[in-house]
Design an enzyme around this catalytic site. Structure first.
Site, PDB file in Angstrom:
ATOM      1  N   HIS A 316       0.805  -1.225   0.000  1.00 41.15           N
ATOM      2  CA  HIS A 316       0.000   0.000   0.000  1.00 41.15           C
ATOM      3  C   HIS A 316       0.834   1.270   0.000  1.00 41.15           C
ATOM      4  O   HIS A 316       0.298   2.351   0.198  1.00 41.15           O
ATOM      5  CB  HIS A 316      -0.912   0.051   1.232  1.00 41.15           C
ATOM      6  CG  HIS A 316      -1.936  -1.033   1.277  1.00 41.15           C
ATOM      7  ND1 HIS A 316      -3.202  -0.890   0.774  1.00 41.15           N
ATOM      8  CD2 HIS A 316      -1.870  -2.294   1.773  1.00 41.15           C
ATOM      9  CE1 HIS A 316      -3.887  -2.007   0.970  1.00 41.15           C
ATOM     10  NE2 HIS A 316      -3.099  -2.880   1.575  1.00 41.15           N
ATOM     11  N   LYS A 496      -8.433  12.973   4.939  1.00 44.19           N
ATOM     12  CA  LYS A 496      -7.479  11.861   4.868  1.00 44.19           C
ATOM     13  C   LYS A 496      -6.507  12.001   6.027  1.00 44.19           C
ATOM     14  O   LYS A 496      -6.459  13.062   6.653  1.00 44.19           O
ATOM     15  CB  LYS A 496      -6.723  11.864   3.537  1.00 44.19           C
ATOM     16  CG  LYS A 496      -6.230  13.265   3.132  1.00 44.19           C
ATOM     17  CD  LYS A 496      -5.637  13.289   1.734  1.00 44.19           C
ATOM     18  CE  LYS A 496      -6.617  13.411   0.611  1.00 44.19           C
ATOM     19  NZ  LYS A 496      -6.911  12.151  -0.074  1.00 44.19           N
ATOM     20  N   ARG A 497      -5.722  10.950   6.306  1.00 39.44           N
ATOM     21  CA  ARG A 497      -4.711  11.073   7.352  1.00 39.44           C
ATOM     22  C   ARG A 497      -3.843  12.306   7.091  1.00 39.44           C
ATOM     23  O   ARG A 497      -3.644  12.699   5.943  1.00 39.44           O
ATOM     24  CB  ARG A 497      -3.800   9.839   7.370  1.00 39.44           C
ATOM     25  CG  ARG A 497      -4.415   8.599   7.960  1.00 39.44           C
ATOM     26  CD  ARG A 497      -3.449   7.429   7.851  1.00 39.44           C
ATOM     27  NE  ARG A 497      -3.086   7.194   6.469  1.00 39.44           N
ATOM     28  CZ  ARG A 497      -1.866   6.915   6.024  1.00 39.44           C
ATOM     29  NH1 ARG A 497      -0.859   6.793   6.879  1.00 39.44           N
ATOM     30  NH2 ARG A 497      -1.621   6.719   4.750  1.00 39.44           N
ATOM     31  N   LYS A 502       0.626  14.050   1.454  1.00 33.56           N
ATOM     32  CA  LYS A 502      -0.745  14.349   1.004  1.00 33.56           C
ATOM     33  C   LYS A 502      -0.951  15.861   0.844  1.00 33.56           C
ATOM     34  O   LYS A 502      -1.910  16.313   0.262  1.00 33.56           O
ATOM     35  CB  LYS A 502      -1.756  13.787   1.991  1.00 33.56           C
ATOM     36  CG  LYS A 502      -1.718  12.248   2.067  1.00 33.56           C
ATOM     37  CD  LYS A 502      -2.682  11.712   3.103  1.00 33.56           C
ATOM     38  CE  LYS A 502      -2.555  10.221   3.346  1.00 33.56           C
ATOM     39  NZ  LYS A 502      -3.245   9.387   2.350  1.00 33.56           N
ATOM     40  N   THR A 603      -8.772   6.247  -1.656  1.00 34.79           N
ATOM     41  CA  THR A 603     -10.112   5.665  -1.779  1.00 34.79           C
ATOM     42  C   THR A 603     -11.153   6.746  -1.488  1.00 34.79           C
ATOM     43  O   THR A 603     -12.272   6.670  -1.986  1.00 34.79           O
ATOM     44  CB  THR A 603     -10.314   4.479  -0.821  1.00 34.79           C
ATOM     45  OG1 THR A 603      -9.818   4.858   0.464  1.00 34.79           O
ATOM     46  CG2 THR A 603      -9.577   3.255  -1.301  1.00 34.79           C
ATOM     47  N   LYS A 607     -14.972   7.712  -3.185  1.00 39.66           N
ATOM     48  CA  LYS A 607     -16.212   7.979  -2.450  1.00 39.66           C
ATOM     49  C   LYS A 607     -16.760   9.355  -2.819  1.00 39.66           C
ATOM     50  O   LYS A 607     -17.960   9.533  -3.039  1.00 39.66           O
ATOM     51  CB  LYS A 607     -15.948   7.937  -0.934  1.00 39.66           C
ATOM     52  CG  LYS A 607     -15.509   6.578  -0.429  1.00 39.66           C
ATOM     53  CD  LYS A 607     -14.883   6.660   0.964  1.00 39.66           C
ATOM     54  CE  LYS A 607     -14.109   5.383   1.255  1.00 39.66           C
ATOM     55  NZ  LYS A 607     -13.201   5.498   2.418  1.00 39.66           N
TER      56      LYS A 607
HETATM   57  C1  26Q Z   1       4.696   1.207   9.216  1.00 43.28           C
HETATM   58  C2  26Q Z   1       5.825   1.034   9.966  1.00 43.28           C
HETATM   59  C3  26Q Z   1       5.825   1.318  11.298  1.00 43.28           C
HETATM   60  C4  26Q Z   1       4.658   1.784  11.854  1.00 43.28           C
HETATM   61  C5  26Q Z   1       3.518   1.962  11.104  1.00 43.28           C
HETATM   62  C6  26Q Z   1       3.520   1.679   9.792  1.00 43.28           C
HETATM   63  C7  26Q Z   1       2.323   1.890   8.977  1.00 43.28           C
HETATM   64  C8  26Q Z   1       1.080   2.116   9.534  1.00 43.28           C
HETATM   65  C9  26Q Z   1      -0.025   2.340   8.745  1.00 43.28           C
HETATM   66  C10 26Q Z   1       2.417   1.896   7.603  1.00 43.28           C
HETATM   67  C11 26Q Z   1       1.311   2.126   6.815  1.00 43.28           C
HETATM   68  C12 26Q Z   1       0.065   2.357   7.375  1.00 43.28           C
HETATM   69  C13 26Q Z   1      -1.116   2.640   6.583  1.00 43.28           C
HETATM   70  C14 26Q Z   1      -1.090   2.795   5.277  1.00 43.28           C
HETATM   71  C15 26Q Z   1      -2.265   3.160   4.480  1.00 43.28           C
HETATM   72  O1  26Q Z   1      -3.351   3.365   4.992  1.00 43.28           O
HETATM   73  N1  26Q Z   1      -2.071   3.236   3.155  1.00 43.28           N
HETATM   74  C16 26Q Z   1      -3.124   3.637   2.250  1.00 43.28           C
HETATM   75  O2  26Q Z   1      -3.751   2.472   1.754  1.00 43.28           O
HETATM   76  C17 26Q Z   1      -4.865   2.809   0.956  1.00 43.28           C
HETATM   77  C18 26Q Z   1      -5.550   1.511   0.579  1.00 43.28           C
HETATM   78  O3  26Q Z   1      -4.792   0.815  -0.350  1.00 43.28           O
HETATM   79  C19 26Q Z   1      -4.451   3.606  -0.252  1.00 43.28           C
HETATM   80  O4  26Q Z   1      -5.603   4.004  -0.946  1.00 43.28           O
HETATM   81  C20 26Q Z   1      -3.668   4.846   0.163  1.00 43.28           C
HETATM   82  O5  26Q Z   1      -3.142   5.479  -0.990  1.00 43.28           O
HETATM   83  C21 26Q Z   1      -2.539   4.445   1.094  1.00 43.28           C
HETATM   84  O6  26Q Z   1      -1.907   5.611   1.604  1.00 43.28           O
END
Ligand code: 26Q
Length: 759
Positions: A316, A496-497, A502, A603, A607
């Site tokens: 992702h 979004k986050r 972003k 996503t 929406k």
């Molecule tokens: C990684 C290492 C250490 C701690 C935390 C993390 C971590 C935590 C959360 C890495 C990634 C996430 C979340 C990622 C995420 O939500 N990615 C999103 O996924 C969506 C679904 O595929 C995409 O639409 C978005 O583009 C993408 O940002």
């Protein structure tokens, strides 16, 4: 049927409260409907099939479930009518439900949309995750800054069903019991239900008294307290590894137990089971399953082969900092039994390819989780066409050369049941009126709306629906935050986050540009409301500076009578799925402005489009596919393309990005310098604003200044076009009509066809 439901409801409210439903309060009715829907869902059998999917994910951002479950059970309208006959209001009842706090952002919401689609398609597939008691965190604004509080969303009455199963999870010197809770996931259009399996510790600890700090070494009590506990220190990082191993070990044991119950032996695992690994957080399921299989008599070769055929990995992100790598020493501490297996997997991978770039264990003895997934899984997918291409050509190039057959794209999707039908009843009704209800099961049929693109009446209806959604949102915002907005202003929405890539900061620079314009006497054609919703990771300092800037701008503008009739800024407090469901139907412009190449898919973009918002975005992630589908007249794009951006990051390519070069442009410098203006400094924290200002001009790692001037120009152009109401409504219509492609039902059909081969 209505009679049955009425009797059922009466029976429950009498039993529980000694009252008839029409005498109950909203809270009592909520509990009664929760009981009723849970029973109906739990009675449903699981879909049958030869192979069963287990979707492993650290996050499931489910949103409230009552409305969704009523819809899937096919009783939503009956219940609504029944309640209104009793003088009760379903919306007020639904307001009683707390939102589960089991996710953070896109990846977690994707997992929830997927569970909905898997069930709706009648496919056998369950989720596997953890039951976090205090969630990610509850966001509060204090002194124009984000403060974090625990989010104790779990109530005595909830969707969790005790499954009556526990599994021992061994952490070297100690063992913990994983207790299984299930949430039923009823399928729309059929009479089956899948499950979301959530593991928990036996004795969950209390919430911290203040903030979200807790004893991170108290694993037995706090393993499932929070999603993504602060990993700023070693204790926090270790806790994350504990969480991950707990989830996958219990999940793998559950899978083997169910396999046996279905009458199959461990050598039939891959024929009967597929495990989808949602990003790398569940990657330890690979060595853990190998361990469990060898303990059941398989040779190492046999076990590796079973697991390789039974695991599939979704990537992702291409952000290096989000690609998980764990020191082997951490795994040695948490799950020493995995260490010999990981070493063996590394040894075998090195035999296949000696290139250190593709090794699992690097020279510092750090485990590259994604590398393990790629070597020991059958499929690697990106989440949008551009993202998958970047994985193949850049980020994972050596792996693509090694295993081209494993790589495939699965462009994300969203469930239109929640994100159109449930959250936007007025638009749903309009669509049904003109093209009938068939789009629900064949979302491609939304294209039938295109026949009305020159129908002035239909276009007017669309504008009326949008306008009433905006009014509705205004009412809810006023109630929640005491803020009054103008429903006739353009609703420009970025939800979004919070992350630098972003580029919420670039949107803030637009706000500054407009503020300065209005102050100079240039008022825009239409008033604009810029709406943000975002949580920043508690330890992500720069993201918190950006929230601070946005909240300071909100304050500055709302108290300036010269500016506020034309421009407003609002940041929603504690943005979550529920806020998204309220706001998305009301959005006019969908902000998708990530630095090209960095947003894997997005996503929210899908929406918003399905609800008639027009995208203002870079050619990144799934925006590229949106642009292809709607055509250039129905989207506003800007910004440097991904190839150029990748070149600007390439230290060998020579031409490194230098923020200062862009800062010195006459259109940019006053905007950035406004961060240190007396106006803002009198509201905000000078340290925070200065730190952001320094970063923007001196570093700007995600290149907001690269695109900001073009962004402002294109955004102004979009806003000018908004004034031509009929032409704008046509854009809305085309966006809705083309949104069918982004149904998660389509995505799931593709996963099933290419990767899962269920049933
Ligand atoms: C990684 C290492 C250490 C701690 C935390 C993390 C971590 C935590 C959360 C890495 C990634 C996430 C979340 C990622 C995420 O939500 N990615 C999103 O996924 C969506 C679904 O595929 C995409 O639409 C978005 O583009 C993408 O940002």
């Amino acid at each position: 049927m209505t009679m049955d439901l009425r009797e059922h409801l009466e029976q429950i409210t009498h039993e529980r409260f000694g009252l008839a439903p029409d005498r109950c309060g909203s809270r009592q009715l909520y509990e009664a409907l929760l009981t009723l829907t849970s029973r109906l869902a739990a009675e449903r059998p699981a879909p049958a099939g030869g192979r069963k999917l287990y979707y492993f994910s650290a996050e499931f951002l489910m949103g409230k479930l009552l409305d969704n479950n009523l819809l899937a059970l096919g009783i939503r309208e009956q219940v609504r009518d029944l309640l209104s006959e009793m003088g009760q209001d379903l919306n007020a009842v639904e307001d009683q439900e707390p939102e589960p706090s089991l996710g953070n952002g896109g990846l977690g919401r994707l997992a929830a949309c997927f569970l909905d689609s898997i069930a709706a398609l009648g496919l056998p597939g369950d989720g596997v995750g953890l039951n976090y008691h205090y969630g990610l965190f509850h966001q509060k604004f204090v002194d124009n800054k984000q403060a974090e509080l625990p989010d104790p969303w779990l109530e005595k009455e909830s969707w969790l069903i005790p499954a009556g199963k526990t599994f021992p999870v061994s952490f070297g010197e100690r063992e913990l019991k994983a207790v299984l809770w299930d949430v039923a996931i009823p399928g729309a259009y059929n009479d089956k239900a899948n499950r979301l399996h959530l593991f928990d510790v036996e004795e969950p600890g209390d919430a911290p008294e203040k903030g979200i700090d807790f004893d991170k070494t108290d694993i037995a009590h706090h393993l499932t307290s929070f999603l993504y506990p602060d990993d700023g220190d070693e204790e926090g990082r270790l806790l994350r590894v504990y969480q991950q191993y707990f989830m996958v070990s219990a999940g793998a044991q559950l899978i083997l137990q169910e396999l046996e119950e279905r009458g199959y032996g461990p050598r039939e695992l891959a024929d009967r089971v597929i495990m989808q690994i949602n990003d790398t957080h569940p990657s330890m399921v690979i060595p853990e399953m190998i361990r469990l299989l060898t303990a059941r008599g398989l040779t190492m070769d046999e076990a590796v082969e079973q697991v390789r055929r039974a695991c599939a990995y979704t990537n992702h992100t291409i952000l290096a900092e989000a690609l998980e790598k764990w020191p082997l020493a951490f795994i040695e501490k948490v799950a020493p039994q995995l260490v010999p297996i990981i070493r063996e997997l590394d040894k075998r991978a090195r035999k296949v390819c000696p290139d250190p770039q593709v090794a699992i264990l690097d020279e510092k003895n750090v485990v590259h989780m994604a590398h393990m997934d790629i070597h020991y899984g059958c499929s690697v997918n990106g989440v949008a066409a551009l993202h998958t291409e970047i994985l193949k050509k850049a980020e994972l190039k050596p792996f693509y050369e090694l295993y081209p057959e494993k790589f495939n794209n699965k462009t994300n999707g969203v469930t239109l049941r929640r994100w159109l039908e449930a959250c936007n009843p007025a638009l749903t009704e309009l669509i049904d009126k003109h093209i009938g209800p068939g789009w629900r099961q064949e979302p491609g049929k939304l294209e039938d709306l295109l026949a009305y693109s020159n129908d002035g009446e239909v276009l007017k209806e669309l504008l009326v629906v949008k306008r009433s959604a905006k009014e509705r949102f205004c009412g809810m915002l006023e109630e929640a935050q005491g803020i009054r907005l103008n429903p006739d202003s353009i609703f420009d929405v970025q939800i979004k986050r919070l992350h630098e890539y972003k580029r919420q900061q670039m949107n803030a620079l637009y706000v500054i540009a407009k503020y300065l314009d209005i102050k100079a006497g240039n008022t825009p054609e239409s008033p604009v409301t810029v709406i943000f919703g975002a949580k920043a990771a508690p330890a992500y300092v720069m993201a918190k500076h950006i929230i601070h800037l946005i909240l300071c701008l909100q304050k500055l503008i709302e108290s300036d009578p010269e500016v506020s009739p034309w421009l407003r800024v609002v940041m929603l407090e504690n943005y979550n799925v529920t806020w998204a469901e309220r706001l998305i139907p009301a959005a006019d412009v969908s902000e998708q402005i990530s630095l090209a190449s960095k947003e894997a898919s997005g996503t929210g973009n899908m929406k918003l489009m399905a609800n008639g918002a027009v995208t203002l975005g870079t050619l990144d992630g799934a925006n590229v596919e949106i642009a292809q589908l709607v055509g250039p007249e129905n989207i506003f794009t800007f910004g440097k393309h991904s190839g150029r951006v990748i070149h600007l990051y390439d230290d060998k390519g020579g031409e490194r990005y230098r923020a200062l070069d862009y800062y010195h442009s006459p259109g940019v410098e006053p905007l950035v310098d406004f961060l240190l203006s007396p106006e803002l400094l009198s509201i905000g924290d000078p340290m925070s604003l200065t730190a952001l200002w320094r970063d923007m001009k001196g570093k700007d790692w995600f290149m907001a200044l690269l695109d900001v001037e073009e962004y402002i120009a294109v955004k102004d152009q979009a806003f000018r076009q908004y004034a031509g109401r009929e032409a704008w409504a046509r854009k809305m219509l085309v966006n809705i009509a083309k949104a069918g492609y982004f149904s998660s039902d389509r995505t799931i059909e593709q996963y099933n066809e290419d990767v899962w081969h269920l049933s």
